[in-house]
Design an enzyme around this catalytic site. Structure first.
Site, PDB file in Angstrom:
ATOM      1  N   GLU A  82       0.842  -1.198   0.000  1.00 39.75           N
ATOM      2  CA  GLU A  82       0.000   0.000   0.000  1.00 39.75           C
ATOM      3  C   GLU A  82       0.882   1.255   0.000  1.00 39.75           C
ATOM      4  OE1 GLU A  82      -3.539   0.820   2.775  1.00 39.75           O
ATOM      5  OE2 GLU A  82      -2.036   2.259   3.449  1.00 39.75           O
ATOM      6  N   ARG A  94     -15.665   3.368   3.211  1.00 38.98           N
ATOM      7  CA  ARG A  94     -16.491   4.535   3.508  1.00 38.98           C
ATOM      8  C   ARG A  94     -15.619   5.775   3.665  1.00 38.98           C
ATOM      9  NH1 ARG A  94     -18.796   5.201   9.419  1.00 38.98           N
ATOM     10  NH2 ARG A  94     -16.606   5.755   9.653  1.00 38.98           N
ATOM     11  N   ALA A 104     -20.068   1.889   3.354  1.00 34.29           N
ATOM     12  CA  ALA A 104     -19.386   1.259   2.223  1.00 34.29           C
ATOM     13  C   ALA A 104     -20.345   0.337   1.462  1.00 34.29           C
ATOM     14  CB  ALA A 104     -18.159   0.493   2.713  1.00 34.29           C
TER      15      ALA A 104
HETATM   16  C1  LIG Z   1      -7.731  -2.015   4.015  1.00 36.71           C
HETATM   17  C2  LIG Z   1      -8.210  -0.642   4.376  1.00 36.71           C
HETATM   18  C3  LIG Z   1      -8.016   0.399   3.487  1.00 36.71           C
HETATM   19  C4  LIG Z   1      -8.474   1.697   3.798  1.00 36.71           C
HETATM   20  N1  LIG Z   1      -8.257   2.698   2.905  1.00 36.71           N
HETATM   21  C5  LIG Z   1      -8.718   3.942   3.174  1.00 36.71           C
HETATM   22  C6  LIG Z   1      -8.550   5.009   2.234  1.00 36.71           C
HETATM   23  O1  LIG Z   1      -7.935   4.864   1.180  1.00 36.71           O
HETATM   24  N2  LIG Z   1      -9.066   6.215   2.559  1.00 36.71           N
HETATM   25  C7  LIG Z   1      -9.744   6.448   3.729  1.00 36.71           C
HETATM   26  O2  LIG Z   1     -10.199   7.562   3.941  1.00 36.71           O
HETATM   27  N3  LIG Z   1      -9.907   5.460   4.637  1.00 36.71           N
HETATM   28  C8  LIG Z   1      -9.407   4.222   4.400  1.00 36.71           C
HETATM   29  N4  LIG Z   1      -9.588   3.203   5.306  1.00 36.71           N
HETATM   30  C9  LIG Z   1     -10.198   3.521   6.601  1.00 36.71           C
HETATM   31  C10 LIG Z   1     -11.731   3.402   6.544  1.00 36.71           C
HETATM   32  O3  LIG Z   1     -12.252   4.375   5.674  1.00 36.71           O
HETATM   33  C11 LIG Z   1     -12.267   3.623   7.952  1.00 36.71           C
HETATM   34  O4  LIG Z   1     -11.911   2.546   8.766  1.00 36.71           O
HETATM   35  C12 LIG Z   1     -13.745   3.906   8.038  1.00 36.71           C
HETATM   36  O5  LIG Z   1     -14.015   4.338   9.381  1.00 36.71           O
HETATM   37  C13 LIG Z   1     -14.640   2.704   7.787  1.00 36.71           C
HETATM   38  O6  LIG Z   1     -14.650   2.328   6.469  1.00 36.71           O
HETATM   39  P1  LIG Z   1     -15.477   1.020   6.008  1.00 36.71           P
HETATM   40  O7  LIG Z   1     -15.386   0.951   4.552  1.00 36.71           O
HETATM   41  O8  LIG Z   1     -15.076  -0.156   6.783  1.00 36.71           O
HETATM   42  O9  LIG Z   1     -16.947   1.502   6.449  1.00 36.71           O
HETATM   43  P2  LIG Z   1     -18.312   0.748   6.674  1.00 36.71           P
HETATM   44  O10 LIG Z   1     -18.296  -0.609   6.099  1.00 36.71           O
HETATM   45  O11 LIG Z   1     -19.376   1.665   6.225  1.00 36.71           O
HETATM   46  O12 LIG Z   1     -18.354   0.578   8.259  1.00 36.71           O
HETATM   47  C14 LIG Z   1     -18.194   1.691   9.126  1.00 36.71           C
HETATM   48  C15 LIG Z   1     -18.916   1.424  10.451  1.00 36.71           C
HETATM   49  O13 LIG Z   1     -20.327   1.394  10.242  1.00 36.71           O
HETATM   50  C16 LIG Z   1     -20.880   0.116  10.553  1.00 36.71           C
HETATM   51  N5  LIG Z   1     -21.762  -0.216   9.420  1.00 36.71           N
HETATM   52  C17 LIG Z   1     -21.403  -0.704   8.216  1.00 36.71           C
HETATM   53  N6  LIG Z   1     -22.461  -0.819   7.399  1.00 36.71           N
HETATM   54  C18 LIG Z   1     -23.541  -0.377   8.114  1.00 36.71           C
HETATM   55  C19 LIG Z   1     -24.898  -0.224   7.816  1.00 36.71           C
HETATM   56  N7  LIG Z   1     -25.386  -0.573   6.608  1.00 36.71           N
HETATM   57  N8  LIG Z   1     -25.727   0.282   8.784  1.00 36.71           N
HETATM   58  C20 LIG Z   1     -25.234   0.638   9.998  1.00 36.71           C
HETATM   59  N9  LIG Z   1     -23.928   0.509  10.336  1.00 36.71           N
HETATM   60  C21 LIG Z   1     -23.092   0.019   9.401  1.00 36.71           C
HETATM   61  C22 LIG Z   1     -19.727  -0.847  10.683  1.00 36.71           C
HETATM   62  O14 LIG Z   1     -19.961  -1.846  11.662  1.00 36.71           O
HETATM   63  C23 LIG Z   1     -18.589   0.085  11.092  1.00 36.71           C
HETATM   64  O15 LIG Z   1     -18.571   0.267  12.482  1.00 36.71           O
HETATM   65  C24 LIG Z   1      -9.133   1.923   5.047  1.00 36.71           C
HETATM   66  C25 LIG Z   1      -9.317   0.859   5.937  1.00 36.71           C
HETATM   67  C26 LIG Z   1      -8.858  -0.399   5.625  1.00 36.71           C
HETATM   68  C27 LIG Z   1      -9.049  -1.518   6.603  1.00 36.71           C
END
Ligand SMILES: Cc1cc2nc3c(=O)[nH]c(=O)nc-3n(C[C@H](O)[C@H](O)[C@H](O)COP(=O)(O)OP(=O)(O)OC[C@H]3O[C@@H](n4cnc5c(N)ncnc54)[C@H](O)[C@@H]3O)c2cc1C
Length: 292
Positions: free
Chosen positions: A17, A107, A127
């Protein structure tokens, strides 16, 4: 090439990364780091994306450099926080035009240092919503983020897993995990995913320790647990001895990778933090010992 196709031919893949440089000095350093890492012949490299579009152009330029100039396979991250449908499509179209085949959809969080940032009125909450929007419009191989220790905002571990399943149901073809310092978190996470019917490849993220301050800072942000045993081992290192700390970090990550490879992981994804030394150190040892 889609990463899911790659895994049919080769496992474990090795990937790095990178994040776009924030200023000219960092850009010069990043160029050197990329040259050094490219020598290790990664199967693909990933590029982060600042939520709210904060690194939009920098991410695109870095993807272009890696994909077009260096001919590396790229996994572009896309953090949809705060963006409206036109912005989402604008970013993804730019990746499509660069020939990107793989996109990790996250997200994102509110952008740092921008207290006045206003999310678009039609921005999507999670997400899974972004995957639902993107899946029918693009043929990318899509992935989602997974948290072996649970996401820091999660209502519960179980709920977090259910939402992860939703991300897969909405189109994620693989999961890339947050890093962890104890492989048991990953193994338990994979088992819990499988029992919930999440059957896609789950790639572990590895972050070799290179700074205790950074480790503590990121642990708070991302929720990666640091055991008392690990803390004690770090405390036993000679104070201020950077080479000793780097060696410790390489040895520690090497042992993690060795056990993960033995367990049959599809890939090893290194969070390089735009540094090369530790990742190269771990990989060189894995190759020396014929493990990859
Ligand atoms: C491999 C990796 C790469 C990353 N790359 C980046 C990047 O490039 N840029 C950046 O800004 N951040 C990045 N992040 C950080 C990430 O954006 C944060 O961790 C963010 O807080 C959550 O993203 P997510 O996609 O997991 O969100 P989600 O899947 O939306 O989850 C976020 C929270 O909401 C809850 N949730 C999920 N879906 C729902 C729903 N439908 N209803 C209610 N609650 C829900 C989940 O339990 C979780 O607590 C990365 C993280 C990882 C692990």
């Amino acid at each position: 090439m889609k990463i899911t196709e790659m895994w049919k031919k080769k496992q474990p893949t090795v990937s790095f990364e990178l994040f776009p440089a924030r200023n000219a000095e960092a850009a010069e350093k990043l160029d050197r780091v990329i040259d050094q890492l490219a020598v290790m012949e990664p199967d693909f490299v990933s590029v982060t994306f600042g939520a709210g579009g904060s690194t939009r152009e920098g991410s695109r330029q870095l993807v272009e450099l890696l994909k077009k100039d260096l001919k590396l396979e790229v996994m572009a991250y896309f953090a949809g926080y705060g963006l409206g449908p036109d912005d989402i499509q604008g970013v993804l179209d730019s990746y499509l035009n660069l020939g990107v085949d793989n996109v990790l959809v996250v997200r994102g969080d509110p952008p740092h240092g921008q207290p006045d940032f206003k999310p678009h009125s039609a921005s999507l909450a999670h997400a899974s919503d972004m995957l639902e929007f993107i899946r029918p419009r693009y043929t990318f191989c899509l992935g989602a983020a997974g948290y072996p220790e649970g996401h820091i905002e999660a209502e519960s571990r179980q709920k977090d897993l259910e939402y992860l399943k939703l991300k897969v149901d909405k189109g994620a073809e693989f999961i890339l995990t947050n890093y962890f310092y104890d492989n048991r978190y990953y193994f338990d996470f994979v088992a819990a995913c499988r029992s919930l019917g999440i059957m896609v490849p789950i790639v572990p993220g590895i972050m070799p320790i290179f700074s205790v301050k950074m480790m503590n800072h990121l642990a708070k942000l991302c929720g990666a647990g640091i055991s008392s045993d690990l803390r004690q081992k770090l405390a036993a290192l000679p104070e201020g001895d950077i080479p000793a700390l780097l060696k410790f970090g390489i040895d520690f990550a090497f042992e993690q990778c060795k056990e993960l490879i033995a367990a049959g992981v599809p890939g090893l994804h290194f969070y390089t933090m735009d540094r090369s030394q530790s990742t190269i150190g771990v990989l060189a040892r894995l190759r020396q010992e014929g493990l990859i």
